[in-house]
Design a protein around this motif. Structure first.
Motif, PDB file in Angstrom:
ATOM      1  N   LEU A  55       0.861  -1.169   0.000  1.00  0.00           N
ATOM      2  CA  LEU A  55       0.000   0.000   0.000  1.00  0.00           C
ATOM      3  C   LEU A  55       0.898   1.219   0.000  1.00  0.00           C
TER       4      LEU A  55
ATOM      5  N   SER B   8       0.598   5.437  -0.160  1.00  0.00           N
ATOM      6  CA  SER B   8      -0.373   6.513  -0.112  1.00  0.00           C
ATOM      7  C   SER B   8       0.346   7.826   0.145  1.00  0.00           C
TER       8      SER B   8
ATOM      9  N   SER C  64      -3.420  13.829  -4.101  1.00  0.00           N
ATOM     10  CA  SER C  64      -3.594  12.636  -3.284  1.00  0.00           C
ATOM     11  C   SER C  64      -3.436  11.429  -4.183  1.00  0.00           C
ATOM     12  N   THR C  65      -2.526  10.527  -3.788  1.00  0.00           N
ATOM     13  CA  THR C  65      -2.350   9.329  -4.601  1.00  0.00           C
ATOM     14  C   THR C  65      -2.442   8.110  -3.705  1.00  0.00           C
ATOM     15  N   ASN C  66      -3.081   7.108  -4.218  1.00  0.00           N
ATOM     16  CA  ASN C  66      -3.215   5.856  -3.487  1.00  0.00           C
ATOM     17  C   ASN C  66      -2.986   4.708  -4.443  1.00  0.00           C
ATOM     18  N   ASN C  67      -2.189   3.757  -3.977  1.00  0.00           N
ATOM     19  CA  ASN C  67      -1.977   2.564  -4.782  1.00  0.00           C
ATOM     20  C   ASN C  67      -2.041   1.360  -3.881  1.00  0.00           C
TER      21      ASN C  67
ATOM     22  N   SER D  79      -4.429   2.084  -8.982  1.00  0.00           N
ATOM     23  CA  SER D  79      -3.968   3.379  -8.490  1.00  0.00           C
ATOM     24  C   SER D  79      -5.027   4.431  -8.753  1.00  0.00           C
TER      25      SER D  79
ATOM     26  N   ASN E 259       3.969  10.680   3.011  1.00  0.00           N
ATOM     27  CA  ASN E 259       3.830   9.454   2.246  1.00  0.00           C
ATOM     28  C   ASN E 259       3.906   8.282   3.188  1.00  0.00           C
TER      29      ASN E 259
END
Lengths: 528, 1129
Positions: free
Chosen positions: B238, B240, B355-358, B375, B1124
Motif C-alpha cells: 500500500l 499513499s 492525493s495518490t493511493n496505490n 492506483s 507518504n
C-alpha cells in the motif's frame, strides 16, 4: 524459417494497402473551379497581408485617413521593410484555370477570362509596391524556382494586354451565351445574386474600369511610345460598345458586409477595444471640413473638446498622422480630435461596403484624362460626376440630411441626430471646389476629390495617387517615420534576396544602382 | 519492398544464423546464476571450468551453457560477486547461488526491445532511475519527477493541470516511450508511477536504433513491477501520499497604487467603451487615492439622476475650456477610488491537493507470476473548481507451460477525467491575464463572487469590465473545459525455447486511446476571436489505435570454444496505425447554458481527420564478446513506411565496449574502468509526435483563443508523403457567407525525397574508484543531423513558397557527466550518497540549403548556432546611450538584431541521500546555467502598468509625478526638477537635425558619423505610451535562464522490524516530503518559473527549425508539502 516467411508474406502481401495509406485521405486533389474562384476573390479583398483592401487595415492609416493613438496596439509608422506578394494567390489562379479546363474540356471558359484579369490585377498590385517583378518566368512551380524579373514597363505592357484580352474573351461569352460560371461571391452569390451572364457583364465593366486606373497610374509615362497610354485610354473611352465601363455606384466591385459571418472591421464587437484608440486623420478630415463637405459629419464624430457646435465644420478635426503618438493620445484624452463615426461605422456589423474598383474613381480618372488632353470631353462634368457619386455613396442628398453622432457622455447606440442642409450647388460654388480654369489647379482639385472618395476603400490606391501626383499634402513627422519621410516603395520580400539572389540583385541594381533595395527610391513608372 | 530486396534480406538473415547450426554439443551443462539475497539473476558473471581455459559469461537472464564433465569444478566470479566454486554432478541443469553486492548486481539494465543486459556490455550511454526514488515526493506527472535525475535529460516541468512536460534529451524532444519492451503511445500521464520498477533513459540513437525512426531522439524505457517468487505466498503493498500546495515560489509582483484606466483617466460607463477608458483598459489609470469616480459597483440612481465627473487636461483646464467642459455624465454614483483588491489573486487561488493511493498484490512461484495493481490520483488545482482524476489498473503475469514455453501478458488501463481544467494560454481565457496583468486593485475579488448580474443569471456575468476581461469566478464555475481520456495498453507474448541456443518469441501489443474534450463557453464570455458574448459548445473526439506485432528469434552461445560468445536476435515487426478525430463547434448559442449542437445559432462547424499508416520492419541485433576483453554489438533495422511514400531504409548501429579493469590491474585506486563507443545512423520520416484537435489550422480559425491540446500521435503528417506537385490536396475553408473555398497548397514535395538522417557518434568512459566509493561516467556525443526533410523556401514568384526536399544539416555536440559518490559510509550505519548530473549540448548549422544562397531563415549562416534569437533592438549612440526621437520615444533599428542564444549552456542536478538505520534524508537541487529567454509575463506586467516595477524605481517616480502634476498648467510630461526628462534621463537625442538612415539590408544606421547627440530633453506627454513602447522591445525583458531549484526533500523513517512483531506488516515507511521548496532566479523576473522552458522550442526531428524566444503565461508555481505512507503486508 517461420520468421523469414512471416517477413516475406508481410512485405510482399501488403503492397496494395501500403499504396492506399500513402495519400492524404483528408482532402481532394480535384475541386470545382468555383471553389478556387471564391478564395481568389476573397484574397483580392483581403489577402493575408497587412495592406489588404479591407478597411481598418494598415493601408488606411498609411493613406492617412485614420490614425492610431495607442502605442500598445498600433502606430502610424510607415513600413521600413518588405512588401507582401500575391504569387500564392496567382498560383491559385493557375490552379483555377486548370481545374476549369478539366471540367469544361476547353480553355475557353469565363474562369480563364477572369484569370487574365486576376493576373493583371495582382501583377499591377505588386509592381506598384516594389518595382520590377517576375512575370514572364513566374508561376512555373518547380519548373523555374528562380524566375527572372521583368522590367516594370514590361509588367505594365503584359498586364494591359491581359486586360484587353480578358475584355475580348468576356465579350465573347456574353454574346454567345456561354457562361457556365459560379463561385463569384461578388455577383453570382452572396453579395449580388446575379445570373452568371449578368455577372460577366459586370466583370467586363470592372476589367475596363480597372484598365483606366492602370493607365492613369502610368500618367508620368504618357510619352512612352510602347505603352501608348493616352491612345489606349482614348480607345477605351471612345468605344463604349467594345469597352463597356461602369455607369454608376451599382457597378462597383465592392465587398458587402453582413450580420452573420462577414462583419465590418469596426462593429459593436470591438467598440470597447478600438473606438478610442483610433481617430480621424487630419489629411483627410481637415480637407473635408475646410471644404464644408457634409461627408465630414457622416464619417466622423465632432471633437467636442474644441467647444464648438456638434454640426460646426470646425468640430471635425483629425490628427496629423506625423504627430508623435504621445501628443496624439493626450489630444484624444482632451477630446480635441475627431474619432471615427460611431453611427456609420461602429453601431452595426455591416458598416459600409468596401469599394475595390469604383465608379467615383473612374469618373475622376476620366476627368484627369480629359484635363491632360488624352481624351476630349468635359473634364469638369466628370469631376462633378465623381464628387456626386462619392457623396451619394455616403447618402448625401440635396436638402435635408440627417447626421448622427454619439450623444455627449452616451454609450454606443445612444445617439444624437441633427438635420443638416446641404446644397450641392452652393458646395460646388466654393472656389476651392469649383473646377478651376487653370489646368494645373483643376488637376489638383480632381486629385483632392479623388482622395476624398478613397476614404476607407481601394487599399493603397490613395497612397499610390499621392506618390504619382503629390496630392494631397501628406502629413510628415516622427509619427510616420524615424526619418520623417514617407517611403516611396517597399523592399522586396526578404526571401527573394536569399532564394532568388542573382535575379534579385540584377533587378535591384538595374533599378536603383548603388542605393540598393531602399524604400526611398523612385520607381521607373514615376520617373519622368 | 520489391522482390530483389526480399531475397537479399533472406540471404542476410540466413548468413547470420549459419554459425549456430554447428554448435549443438554433447556433454553440455546449462544453468543459471542467481543471487542468494533475492534470487535475482546474475548476468555477466564469468563461469569457467577450473583448470581449463573454457569459460563463458552468463547472459542477461543469468543463464549460461558450458561444456564440462561430471566432477569438473565451475568457478563463478565477476565484479561484485564473491567468487564461488561448484562441482558438477549428474544434473545437467543447475542453479548456482552467489553472494553479490546489490549495487553492482543491479547494473543490469533494460535495453531496446526489452532485452536485459549487463551494463558492462553496453557501448552507449544509458542511465537508470529507480521507480522507488520517485514514489515519495510525488509529482502529478511521473515524468516531472525525472527532472535533474539524469544527465542530458531536461524535463520542462509544468505545474499546470494536465500540462505535459517537455522531455528533452540532448536538445531534442523524446517521443518514444517503451514499457517492458513495447512502444506505447504516451501523454506521460498514462503511466502509473507505482507500477514502475525502473526508468531507463536511452540517450542516443545507438541505444534506440532498434526502434527505427521512432528512436531517433533516444527513448525512455519503463520496466514495470512484476510478481516475484518470495518468502511469502503473496505480497500486498500500500502506498499513499497526500500533498498540499501552498506558497508561491514564482508569482507576478503587482502594484496596488494605481487602478485601471488609461493615461490617468477612468470612469465606468458600461464597461464596454461607454465610460472613460472603461473597456480593454490598461492599469495606467488614476492613482488609488480615494478620489470619487463612477465604478462598476456604484449605485445607479433610480430617479434618473445623473452624475458628472470632470477631468482636467494637461493644461489644467477642464476639457474644452470652461465654456464647454468635456465631462463624463453617467447615472452611476461616484464612489471612492481605492485599492480594495490588494489580494485579488491570493483571495481567489486556493490550496491545491495531490492525493495518490496505490494498492497492489503480487505473487510468484517457479512457474507463474502475477501482479495486480490499482492506483488513483486526485489532483485539485489551485484555481477553484479545477480537478483531475486519474485511475490506473495494471495487471501483468506470466506462466511457464512446461519447461520450454513461457507466456506473458500485461494490460494497463488508464482513465483521466475532469469536468474542468483551466486554460492559461495568454488571453482573456486565462485567469492570470484577467486578474494579475490587465486589471488593477480597484475591484475586489470577494465582491464579484456572485458572478451573475442580478436578474441576468445565465446570460450576463458581473465584473469590473465587459469588453475584454472576465470575472475569474465566472470562468472557474461556468466556463468549463472537460477532459476524458481512456488509454489502454496491452500486450501478450509467447516465448519458446527451441534449443539451448535459440528462443523464439511472438508478441503483439496495442496502444490505444480515445479522448473527449468539451468546452462550455457561457454567454457573456468574450475571449479573443470569439467576442460575440453568446457562448459556444465544442467537442473534440480523438481515437488512436496502434498495433505492433513482432516475431523474434533470440540466440546465444559460444562459438566453438574459441572464447567468443555470441548472442542476439532477429525479428520483424508489422505496425498498423489508425487515427480518427472530429472537432465540432457551435457557432454561437441560441439559448444560454444549453450546451448542445442543436442550439447553434449559425451552422455548426465540424471537421474530421483520418490517418492510417503501415510500417514494416525487420531487424537484428548481435552481440559478440571475446572472453572478458570486449563486447561488440551491432544492430540493424530495415523499415518501410507508408508515411514516406513507401520507401525502404536501413538503420544500422554499432557499439563497442571494453572493461579495462577486467584484464588490466590498476591496483586499488581504480576498481572499474570501462571505455565505450558507438555509432548509429537513424532516419526519420513523415510523422509527427503530437496532434491537435483539428489539423490544418481549423482549431485556431474556429476557436481563436486558448490552447489546442496536443495529444500523442506518432502518425503521418502527410507533409512529406503526398505525391505533390502532380496531385496536390486542396485546402478548403469558409469564404464569404460560409461558402466553401479551396486553395492549392504552395508547398511542393521533391519526388526523390528521402527520410531525414541522423548520424550519431558517441564515446564514453565509466570508472569507479576507491572500492566503488566514487564513480564517474563521461559521455561525449556528436549528432550530425541531415540532410533533413526541409521545407526549402524558394522564390514565391514561382507560385510555390517552398519545396520539401532533403537539405539542411545541423550538428549537435554535447556531453554528459554523472558522478556518484559515497562520501560517508560508516560502520555505525551512516551512509551518504551523492549523485551529480551535468549535461550540455550546442547545435549549429553545418550546411544550409543551397537554395538559400548563404542565408537561412533571414538570419542564419553556415556555422551559426541554431538557437540564436533575433528581435527588434533599440538604437544606441556610439557612446552607448539610448537614442530617443524628438518626441521622447526610443528609436529602433530597422531590422531585428541578435540578442543571444536560447539554449542553456548546461543543466545540472545534485542528489544527496543520507541514511542512518531506519532514517533517510534526501534532497535534490537542480537547474540550468545560461541561455536567454524573453519573460513575457514581465513584459506584459510593465506594458499593462500592473507590474510592481511600474510603481517603483524611476518609472514609479515618473508615474507619481504625472499623477500629481497632470492637471498643472505647466505639465508637459514627467521631468525632474532640473528639467531633464525622468524616464529619458541618461539617454540622448539627435541634436543636429540629421535624420538617421537605415541600411536596407541590416537595418543598422548608415549615417552614424553625421549624427550629433546631446542629452535627451523631451519626455513623452504620458508615461504609459513610453513604457508600452519601451517594453514592447524584448531587450528589457530578456533574461538569462540560469536558475536553481530545491526540487525535492524527503525525510523518511522505516519502522524497525522488531517493532512490527505481531503486526501483519512486512514493512512500514513514513516520509515527510516537500517539492519545489526554493527557487533561485534573477529576482527581477521571479514572475516566471523557468522550469517549463528547458530550451529553445524544438525543431522537429525531420524538418527545419523554429525557435521561440518568449515564455508564455503560467499559473503561479507553488510549493508542495506532504506525507507518504508505504506499507507492505
Amino acid at each position: 524459417m517461420f520468421l523469414l516467411m512471416t517477413i516475406l508474406v508481410v512485405f510482399t502481401g501488403c503492397k496494395k494497402e501500403f499504396s492506399s495509406f500513402v495519400n492524404n485521405p483528408n482532402g481532394d486533389t480535384q475541386v470545382p473551379p468555383s471553389l478556387i474562384l471564391r478564395s481568389i476573390l476573397t484574397d483580392m479583398y483581403s489577402a493575408s497581408n497587412d495592406r489588404s483592401y479591407a478597411p481598418f487595415s494598415q493601408a488606411e492609416r498609411e493613406c492617412q485617413f485614420t490614425c492610431s493613438n495607442y502605442t500598445y496596439y498600433d502606430n502610424n509608422l510607415f513600413w521600413t521593410g518588405s512588401a507582401t506578394w500575391d504569387y500564392s494567390t496567382l498560383y491559385n489562379v493557375v490552379a483555377m484555370e486548370s481545374q476549369a479546363a478539366r471540367v469544361a474540356g476547353t480553355t475557353q471558359t469565363p474562369y480563364h477570362a477572369l484569370g487574365k484579369f486576376f493576373r493583371a490585377w495582382f501583377y499591377v498590385d505588386m509592381t506598384m509596391k516594389v518595382g520590377d517583378i517576375p512575370v514572364s518566368q513566374a508561376l512555373k512551380g518547380t519548373g523555374n524556382i528562380t524566375p527572372k524579373y521583368d522590367a516594370q514597363k514590361q509588367v505594365f505592357l503584359t498586364s494591359l494586354n491581359l486586360l484587353d484580352s480578358a475584355n475580348t474573351q468576356l465579350a465573347g461569352f456574353i454574346a454567345n451565351g456561354f457562361n457556365e460560371f459560379s463561385g463569384d461571391i461578388y455577383h453570382t452569390e452572396g453579395m449580388g445574386n446575379l445570373s452568371p451572364r449578368q455577372a460577366l457583364i459586370q466583370w467586363q465593366k470592372i476589367v475596363n474600369t480597372f484598365r483606366l486606373r492602370v493607365l492613369m497610374d502610368l500618367s508620368v509615362k504618357s510619352g512612352d511610345a510602347d505603352l501608348n497610354v493616352p491612345a489606349q485610354f482614348a480607345n477605351i473611352y471612345n468605344n463604349p460598345a467594345k469597352y463597356p465601363l461602369m455607369t454608376g455606384l451599382s457597378d462597383n466591385l465592392q465587398y458587402v458586409y453582413n450580420n452573420t459571418t462577414n462583419y465590418y472591421p469596426n462593429s459593436p464587437s470591438n467598440f470597447g477595444n478600438d473606438a478610442l484608440r483610433y481617430n480621424m486623420g487630419a489629411t483627410y478630415l481637415n480637407t473635408l471640413s475646410s471644404l464644408n463637405d457634409i461627408r465630414a459629419e457622416i464619417v466622423a464624430e465632432p471633437a467636442r473638446g474644441l467647444g464648438l457646435a456638434d454640426t460646426a465644420y470646425g468640430s471635425f478635426k483629425g490628427a496629423p498622422s506625423g504627430e508623435d503618438l504621445g501628443t496624439m493620445s493626450s489630444q484624444i484624452q482632451t477630446g480635441v480630435i475627431s474619432l471615427i463615426g460611431r453611427h456609420r461605422y461602429w453601431e452595426t456589423y455591416t458598416g459600409e461596403p468596401c469599394m475595390i474598383v469604383s465608379y467615383p474613381e473612374m469618373c475622376f480618372n476620366i476627368a484627369e484624362a480629359m484635363n491632360r488632353g488624352w481624351v476630349s470631353g468635359s473634364a469638369e462634368q466628370w469631376y462633378i460626376n465623381g464628387i456626386k457619386a462619392s457623396q451619394s455613396f455616403y447618402g448625401v442628398v440635396d436638402g435635408a440630411n440627417t447626421v448622427t453622432f454619439q450623444a455627449p457622455g452616451g454609450s454606443l447606440g445612444t445617439d444624437i441626430s441633427y438635420t443638416k442642409h446641404f446644397n450641392f450647388a452652393n458646395y460646388y460654388a466654393q472656389p476651392a471646389v469649383k473646377y478651376s480654369s487653370t489646368a494645373a489647379t483643376a488637376l489638383t482639385q480632381i486629385q483632392t476629390q479623388k482622395y476624398l472618395a478613397f476614404f476607407r476603400n481601394s487599399g493603397l490606391q490613395a497612397y499610390f495617387e499621392w506618390r504619382r501626383t503629390g496630392v494631397p499634402t501628406m502629413s510628415t513627422g516622427v509619427g510616420i517615420s524615424v526619418s520623417t519621410n514617407i517611403p516611396l516603395r517597399f523592399q522586396y520580400p526578404l526571401a527573394e534576396k536569399s532564394d532568388n539572389t542573382a535575379n534579385y540583385t540584377a533587378s535591384v541594381t538595374s533599378q536603383f544602382g548603388s542605393a540598393g533595395d531602399d524604400i526611398f527610391q523612385t520607381l521607373w513608372l514615376l520617373k519622368p | 519492398m520489391n522482390q530483389k530486396q526480399t531475397k537479399l534480406m533472406s540471404l542476410i538473415l540466413g548468413l547470420l544464423l549459419l554459425p549456430f547450426f554447428s554448435m549443438a554439443q554433447v556433454g553440455r551443462y546449462s544453468g543459471r546464476v542467481v543471487s542468494t539475497v533475492d534470487q535475482s539473476t546474475v548476468p555477466g558473471a564469468s563461469v569457467t571450468v577450473k583448470g581449463t581455459k573454457r569459460g563463458t559469461l552468463t547472459n542477461a537472464d543469468g543463464g549460461f551453457e558450458i561444456t564440462a564433465n561430471k566432477g569438473d569444478v565451475l568457478v563463478v566470479s565477476g565484479v561484485g560477486i564473491t567468487t564461488i566454486e561448484a562441482t558438477l554432478g549428474e544434473e545437467k541443469n543447475i542453479t548456482i547461488q552467489v553472494a553479490a553486492n546489490n549495487r553492482l548486481l543491479n547494473e543490469v539494465v533494460v535495453t531496446a526491445l526489452g532485452v536485459r543486459k549487463e551494463v558492462k556490455r553496453i557501448g552507449y550511454s544509458i542511465q537508470e532511475v529507480k521507480g522507488s526514488d520517485l514514489l515519495k515526493a510525488r509529482e502529478p506527472n511521473p515524468l516531472n519527477a525525472l527532472a535533474g535525475k539524469v544527465s542530458g535529460l531536461n524535463v520542462g516541468v509544468t505545474q499546470e493541470l494536465l500540462g505535459q512536460p517537455s522531455v528533452i534529451l540532448r536538445g531534442d524532444a523524446v517521443t518514444l516511450y517503451v514499457v517492458d519492451g513495447i512502444p506505447i503511445n504516451s501523454d506521460t500521464y498514462n503511466i502509473s508511477p507505482d507500477d514502475i520498477e525502473t526508468y531507463t533513459v536511452l540517450k542516443g540513437p545507438a541505444a534506440s536504433a532498434l526502434y527505427g525512426s521512432a528512436g531517433l531522439n533516444g527513448a525512455i524505457m519503463i520496466t514495470t513491477k512484476h510478481g516475484k517468487k518470495g518468502t511469502k505466498p503473496f505480497t500486498v503493498e500500500l502506498n499513499s501520499s497526500f500533498q498540499v500546495d501552498k506558497g508561491f515560489i514564482a508569482i507576478a509582483k503587482v502594484q496596488n497604487e494605481y487602478g485601471g484606466g488609461d493615461n490617468d483617466a477612468y470612469a465606468f460607463g458600461d464597461g464596454n467603451g461607454g465610460g472613460v477608458n472603461d473597456a480593454d483598459y490598461d492599469v495606467w489609470g488614476p492613482r488609488l487615492d480615494g478620489r470619487l469616480l463612477p465604478q462598476y459597483d456604484g449605485a445607479v440612481s433610480a430617479t434618473g439622476q445623473t452624475y458628472t465627473t470632470t477631468f482636467k487636461d494637461g493644461n489644467g483646464n477642464i476639457y474644452g475650456g470652461a465654456s464647454s467642459p468635456v465631462t463624463f455624465v453617467g447615472n452611476i454614483a461616484p464612489t471612492p477610488w481605492v485599492a480594495r483588491g490588494v489580494n485579488n489573486l491570493n483571495g481567489f487561488i486556493q490550496a491545491g491537493l495531490l492525493s495518490t493511493n496505490n494498492i497492489n498484490i503480487s505473487t510468484g512461484n517457479d512457474n507463474s507470476n502475477l501482479r495486480i495493481s490499482v492506483s488513483n490520483q486526485f489532483q485539485q488545482g489551485i484555481v477553484p473548481n479545477t480537478t483531475i482524476n486519474t485511475l490506473n489498473f495494471n495487471v501483468n503475469g506470466g506462466i511457464n507451460i512446461g519447461k520450454k514455453l513461457k507466456v506473458e501478458g500485461a494490460i494497463n488501463y488508464n482513465r483521466q477525467f475532469t469536468p474542468n481544467i483551466p486554460d492559461v494560454q495568454y488571453g482573456p481565457n486565462s485567469i492570470i491575464y484577467d486578474v494579475d496583468i490587465w486589471t488593477g486593485a480597484d475591484w475586489n475579488i470577494d465582491q464579484v463572487r456572485n458572478y451573475w448580474q442580478p436578474g441576468k443569471i445565465g446570460t450576463q456575468s458581473l465584473f469590473v469590465e465587459y469588453k475584454r476581461y472576465q470575472n475569474p469566478w465566472f470562468m472557474s464555475y461556468e466556463w468549463l473545459r472537460g477532459h476524458y481520456k481512456n488509454d489502454l495498453q496491452a500486450h501478450a507474448s509467447a516465448q519458446y525455447q527451441i534449443s539451448n541456443v535459440f528462443d523464439a518469441e511472438i508478441r503483439s501489443s496495442i496502444s490505444t486511446y480515445n479522448l473527449l474534450r468539451t468546452e462550455k463557453e457561457p454567454w457573456s464570455a468574450h475571449p479573443y476571436g470569439d467576442e460575440h458574448n453568446h457562448g459556444n459548445y465544442r467537442e473534440d473526439h480523438r481515437d488512436l489505435f496502434d498495433n505492433y506485432t513482432d516475431a523474434l528469434l533470440k540466440f546465444h552461445g559460444d562459438i566453438l570454444h574459441s572464447g567468443f560468445n555470441i548472442s542476439g536476435l532477429v525479428g520483424g515487426t508489422l505496425r498498423t496505425f489508425h487515427y480518427t478525430s472530429t472537432f465540432e463547434s457551435t457557432n454561437q448559442l441560441i439559448v444560454p447554458s444549453v450546451y448542445n449542437f442543436q442550439n447553434s445559432l449559425l451552422p455548426v462547424r465540424a471537421f474530421n481527420y483520418l490517418a492510417n499508416m503501415l510500417v514494416l520492419s525487420g531487424y537484428y541485433s548481435v552481440d559478440l564478446s571475446y572472453k572478458k576483453f570486449f563486447n561488440i554489438q551491432t544492430t540493424g533495422r530495415i523499415e518501410k513506411s507508408s508515411a514516406l511514400q513507401n520507401q525502404t531504409y536501413f538503420y544500422p548501429s554499432v557499439s563497442a565496449t571494453t572493461v579495462l579493469s577486467d584484464y588490466l590491474d590498476f591496483g586499488n585506486a581504480i576498481s572499474y574502468l570501462k571505455l565505450r563507443g558507438s555509432f548509429a545512423d537513424v532516419r526519420s520520416s513523415g510523422t509527427i509526435a503530437t496532434i491537435g484537435a483539428a489539423p490544418a489550422g481549423n482549431f485556431g480559425s474556429v476557436v481563436g483563443y486558448g490552447q489546442d491540446y496536443q495529444s500523442n500521435y506518432g502518425g503521418p503528417n502527410f507533409a512529406a508523403s503526398n505525391p505533390a506537385p502532380t496531385q496536390p490536396v486542396y485546402n478548403t475553408f469558409n469564404t464569404y457567407s460560409n461558402a466553401q473555398g479551396a486553395q492549392i497548397p504552395t508547398t511542393a514535395i521533391d519526388p526523390a525525397l528521402k527520410p531525414a538522417d541522423r548520424k550519431n557518434t558517441e564515446f564514453g568512459l565509466d570508472a569507479r574508484f576507491l572500492k566503488n566509493r566514487l564513480g564517474i561516467s563521461l559521455t561525449y556525443f556528436n549528432n550530425n543531423d541531415g540532410p533533413k526533410i526541409n521545407g526549402n523556401q524558394i522564390s514565391e514568384a514561382s507560385g510555390l513558397t517552398a519545396i520539401v526536399s532533403n537539405a539542411l544539416i545541423t550538428k549537435t555536440n554535447g556531453g554528459e557527466i554523472s558522478l556518484t559518490g559515497t562520501p560517508v559510509s560508516s560502520k555505525k550505519g551512516l551512509n551518504w550518497d551523492v549523485l551529480v548530473n551535468v549535461g550540455t549540448y550546442k547545435t549549429i548549422y553545418k550546411s544550409i540549403p543551397p537554395s538559400a544562397n548563404g542565408t537561412y531563415n533571414t538570419y542564419y549562416h553556415q556555422g551559426d548556432r541554431v538557437d540564436g534569437a533575433y528581435a527588434s533592438k533599440e538604437f544606441h549612440s556610439p557612446t552607448g546611450q539610448q537614442v530617443y526621437d524628438a518626441s521622447g520615444f526610443p528609436i529602433f533599428y530597422a531590422k531585428s538584431q541578435y540578442l543571444g542564444n536560447t539554449d542553456p549552456d548546461f543543466s545540472w542536478g545534485i542528489n544527496n541521500k543520507f541514511t542512518y538505520k531506519g532514517f533517510l534524508l534526501s534532497f535534490q537541487f537542480d537547474g540550468q546555467v545560461g541561455g536567454k529567454i524573453r519573460d513575457y509575463v514581465a513584459q506584459k506586467l510593465y506594458q499593462g502598468g500592473r507590474g510592481a516595477g511600474t510603481a517603483s524605481g524611476i518609472i514609479g517616480q515618473a508615474r507619481r509625478y504625472e499623477s500629481d502634476n497632470f492637471a498643472n498648467p505647466s505639465y508637459k510630461g514627467a521631468y525632474n526638477s532640473d528639467g531633464t526628462p525622468t524616464l529619458q534621463a541618461g539617454g540622448v537625442q539627435i541634436t543636429n537635425g540629421v535624420k538617421p538612415t537605415f541600411d536596407p539590408s541590416t537595418g543598422l544606421i548608415t549615417n552614424l558619423s553625421a549624427l550629433q547627440f546631446g542629452p535627451a530633453k523631451t519626455a513623452t506627454p504620458f508615461i504609459q505610451d513610453f513604457v508600452e513602447s519601451l517594453y514592447a522591445d524584448p531587450e528589457h525583458t530578456i533574461v538569462s535562464r540560469t536558475y536553481a531549484k530545491l526540487r525535492e526533500v524527503v525525510i523518511g523513517y522505516n519502522i524497525p522490524k522488531e517493532n512490527l512483531k505481531g503486526l501483519p506488516f512486512g514493512s512500514v515507511n513514513i516520509s515527510l516530503v516537500g517539492r519545489n521548496l526554493l527557487y533561485f532566479f534573477n529576482k527581477n523576473f521571479k514572475d516566471l518559473d523557468i522550469d517549463q522552458y528547458p530550451g529553445r522550442t524544438l525543431p522537429s526531428a525531420s524538418t527545419g527549425t523554429g525557435i521561440t524566444t518568449t515564455s508564455g503565461l503560467q499559473t503561479p508555481t507553488i510549493r508542495s508539502y506532504g506525507i507518504n505512507l508505504n506499507i507492505t503486508f
